[in-house]
Design an enzyme around this catalytic site. Structure first.
Site, short mmCIF file in Angstrom:
data_model
loop_
_atom_site.label_atom_id
_atom_site.label_comp_id
_atom_site.label_asym_id
_atom_site.label_seq_id
_atom_site.Cartn_x
_atom_site.Cartn_y
_atom_site.Cartn_z
N ALA A 160 -28.22 -28.18 -9.06
CA ALA A 160 -29.12 -27.64 -8.04
C ALA A 160 -29.82 -26.38 -8.55
O ALA A 160 -29.30 -25.65 -9.39
CB ALA A 160 -28.33 -27.33 -6.77
N GLU A 164 -18.79 -28.30 -8.74
CA GLU A 164 -19.00 -27.89 -7.35
C GLU A 164 -17.76 -27.27 -6.70
O GLU A 164 -17.87 -26.43 -5.81
CB GLU A 164 -19.47 -29.09 -6.52
CG GLU A 164 -20.90 -29.52 -6.79
CD GLU A 164 -21.03 -30.45 -7.98
OE1 GLU A 164 -22.14 -30.95 -8.24
OE2 GLU A 164 -20.01 -30.67 -8.69
N GLU A 195 -24.90 -36.24 -11.64
CA GLU A 195 -25.06 -37.26 -10.60
C GLU A 195 -26.38 -38.02 -10.79
O GLU A 195 -26.43 -39.24 -10.59
CB GLU A 195 -25.00 -36.59 -9.22
CG GLU A 195 -23.60 -36.09 -8.88
CD GLU A 195 -23.53 -35.32 -7.57
OE1 GLU A 195 -22.73 -35.71 -6.70
OE2 GLU A 195 -24.29 -34.35 -7.42
N GLY A 198 -25.40 -31.80 -9.95
CA GLY A 198 -26.43 -32.77 -9.59
C GLY A 198 -27.09 -33.38 -10.80
O GLY A 198 -27.58 -34.52 -10.73
#
Length: 698
Positions: free
Chosen positions: A62, A126, A106, A103
């Site tokens: 992020a 995270e 991901e 992310g």
């Protein structure tokens, strides 16, 4: 503006992520990826797509600059982006180098194929923010590396090099050469051979004994992470990956992510994360301020602090000249440094060659003259103004113009120290915390005349030696010790009022501190606090005396180093043991002061100790000693063992509610044993409580 660049290389579309420094997945970049996929799908000449970042990072996850803004959740959000990639009618190949985290990983898991440089760093960190991966990480990673390995990565948040996943379904190929060329070649092969669009979601996440494994893991993780809810939620989510269909597992992950976002623990961890990045921003010192080149350092004093400080610079590859006045002290200091490196070699943390190279950077000396050409000198001598004066007058004589003269003082007036030189603009405080080579905090004390380039240099140097630097103005004790003085005073007063040594420490440790205030005093050395108190008694004759603490010091009980303080210590053992002798002293002092002991609750112990920190912190903010409340929190999180899951004293006070803090303090004013006026709320605290705002509100 951050975006994704779209280019064609024959029949292969290349989407390059471009949001320096780590390709954070901000809104513009997310839109760019989606637009790139759409463009590739609409072009019949395109047969496959390569998604690639920079050498430094595929994507670090992020974009932290968007946290707390509408952009963070605006469409296309990360799940939408991954859905576009995964459902693309043309194969998408992720080409990974550098950081591939959160992310970013991901997103890569949503691609049909993945190739990587062997040293690329793979992680889902995270959990370090009190969260779990929220875009399919807990569901897809177990499907490509197995439930057990995935859970270890997700619960720890640790980075792992890509080469460790060789042979797994995480990577289709590891490449040593030029990444983009390899990715285009691989994409061409996929297209030419008409290979299937592999979707990680279609794989099975397996474990031979899921019921037993997840029961054992829950018990283990629960015991290790008792103050942090996120790790257990990670276990639940990975279990869902193994036991449920993909879409159901995604629902479990999403619900856990949303719930964790609302927990005080996650708010505290996210506060700490952003606060650490804010500490380097100084209002009146622009980021492009020129800095001085620090190629060599001098350290005066071969004791515990001096040797610890020296190791920081040796570790960073910066030569150090260590000065002592006597050969015996110098030999002892050099031996202490060598012992640290020998220990690292024995533990396998460093090679013998590397250790020798670090030690070779050390020059022992018995004369100030050897400091004539260093770029920075730090004194770590006895905490007494007369001693500091003689040191700085000598440094002013021997050090070259432009050298930075730093003091490691923990309480003394830096402006007065600077006045002992003809160049106060070159003087700064660099307050390391013991053990200096381990503790993360560095208080950078800015004198009235400290030059901006000196301050900027100190902040840059702190990063080089891997410290969290917090700027403080000049006052007695600066930020950390000024506040801890009030915290310790409340603990000592409650000891006189009726609490026991053990109760006070246990209550504070249960709150989450690494160590209670009286154990901490024994570790630091009671004589240090005693010397400060004696000076303060002289400066403020009306100050309430800490009679028990003073009495123990008069008895020679200085803590661990003398085998006795508030506790007793057996030789070779640091365990704090109850000592009836201390109980006897406490009883005698209570009788002398006419105090009838009363029952004190653990809640009162915690509130009085912590709110003493908060009130003094508010005063420090109001005086401009600290730039922002979050800086104070970083001092306490990195230097004083304040529980990270509570975010620091100022953040914790805001979580409790500043009006509630003020109300509790007003109740404490009824205690006639405390310092008169001690519990009057600082003006800033009272104002913010009345306004219903946080400390840093405008």
């Amino acid at each position: 503006m951050s975006t994704a660049h779209y280019d064609l290389n024959g029949a292969i579309a290349v989407i390059r992520l471009d949001n320096p420094p780590v390709n954070g997945l901000g809104l513009a970049l997310r839109q760019g990826i989606v637009n790139g996929i759409r463009q590739a799908e609409a072009d019949d000449a395109v047969k496959a797509v390569v998604l690639i970042g920079s050498d430094r990072a595929f994507s670090g996850g992020a974009d932290i600059s968007e946290f707390g803004t509408s952009k963070a959740t605006a469409e296309p959000n990360l799940n939408t982006v991954i859905n576009y990639v995964e459902s693309s009618r043309k194969p998408v190949i992720a080409a990974i180098s550098g950081a591939c985290m959160g992310g970013g990983l991901e997103l890569a898991l949503g691609c049909h194929y993945r190739i990587a440089k062997p040293d690329a760093q793979i992680a889902l960190p995270e959990v370090k923010l009190g969260l779990l991966p929220g875009a399919g990480g807990t569901q897809r990673l177990p499907r490509v590396i197995g439930a057990e390995h995935a859970l270890n990565m997700i619960v720890s948040g640790s980075a792992v090099p890509a080469k460790q996943f060789k042979g797994s379904a995480l990577f289709d190929e590891l490449v040593d050469g030029e990444l983009q060329d390899a990715a285009i070649a691989y994409a061409t092969k996929v297209a030419n051979e008409n290979l299937p669009l592999k979707k990680v979601r279609d794989l099975k996440a397996k474990h031979p004994n899921p019921e037993g494994f997840f029961m054992f893991t829950r018990n283990t993780v629960g015991a290790m992470a008792k103050n942090y809810p996120a790790p257990l939620k990670c276990v639940d989510a990975v279990k869902a990956a193994v036991t449920m269909p993909f879409d159901k597992g995604m629902e479990v992950e999403r619900e856990a992510f949303v719930n964790l976002m609302q927990t005080p623990e996650s708010r505290a961890l996210r506060h700490a994360f952003f606060s650490e990045r804010l500490t380097s921003k100084i209002a009146d010192v622009p980021s492009d301020t020129p800095v001085r080149d620090i190629k060599s350092v001098g350290v005066i004093g071969g004791g515990t602090m001096g040797t610890g400080i020296s190791i920081n610079f040796l570790n960073a590859g910066i030569p150090v000249t260590l000065v002592e006045m006597k050969q015996e002290g110098l030999d002892r200091g050099v031996a202490a440094i060598q012992k640290v490196y020998e220990g690292r070699v024995k533990k396998g943390r460093m090679s013998e060659d590397d250790a020798r190279a670090k030690i070779a950077l050390l020059t022992p000396s018995l004369t100030y003259d050897d400091l004539s050409d260093v770029d920075l000198v730090i004194e770590a001598v006895f905490e007494e103004m007369g001693v500091k004066q003689s040191v700085f007058e000598k440094l002013d004589e021997v050090c070259k113009q432009g050298a930075i003269l730093a003091s490691n003082t923990s309480t003394l007036d830096l402006n007065k120290i600077a006045s002992f030189t003809k160049r106060p603009e070159d003087v700064i405080g660099l307050h390391f915390f013991s053990p200096a080579n381990i503790m993360k905090l560095l208080e950078v004390v800015r004198g009235d005349k400290t030059a901006k380039d000196v301050l900027a240099t100190a902040m840059k140097l702190a990063k080089a030696i891997r410290k969290t630097a917090v700027v403080s103005g000049v006052c007695d004790g600066f930020i950390g010790n000024r506040m801890i003085n009030q915290y310790q005073r409340e603990a000592l007063l409650m000891l006189e009022e009726g609490a026991s040594v053990q109760q006070i420490d246990k209550a504070i440790e249960k709150f989450g501190f690494a160590m209670g205030p009286l154990r901490m005093a024994d570790l630091a050395g009671g004589d240090i606090g005693w010397a400060i108190r004696k000076r303060q008694y002289q400066e403020n004759p009306d100050m309430v005396k800490m009679v028990v603490a003073d009495r123990l010091c008069e008895m020679g009980r200085y803590g661990q180093k003398t085998g006795a303080g508030f506790y007793r210590y057996e030789p070779g053992n640091r365990n704090a043991l109850h000592d009836p002798e201390v109980d006897k002293v406490v009883d005698e002092v209570r009788a002398e002061l006419g105090i009838t002991p009363r029952k004190i609750s653990n809640q009162e112990i915690v509130e009085r100790c912590v709110y003493a920190l908060v009130n003094e912190g508010a005063q420090i903010l109001d005086e401009g000693i600290a730039q922002r409340a979050s800086d104070i929190d970083m001092v306490y999180l990195t230097g004083y063992g304040f529980p990270v899951f509570r975010g620091g004293p100022m953040h914790y006070a805001e979580e409790v509610g500043l009006p509630n803090v003020v109300r509790a303090m007003q109740a404490f004013t009824e205690d006639r044993h405390t310092q008169p006026g001690f519990w009057k709320p600082a003006a800033l605290l009272a104002k913010r409580a009345e306004e219903g705002k946080g400390f840093d509100a405008k």
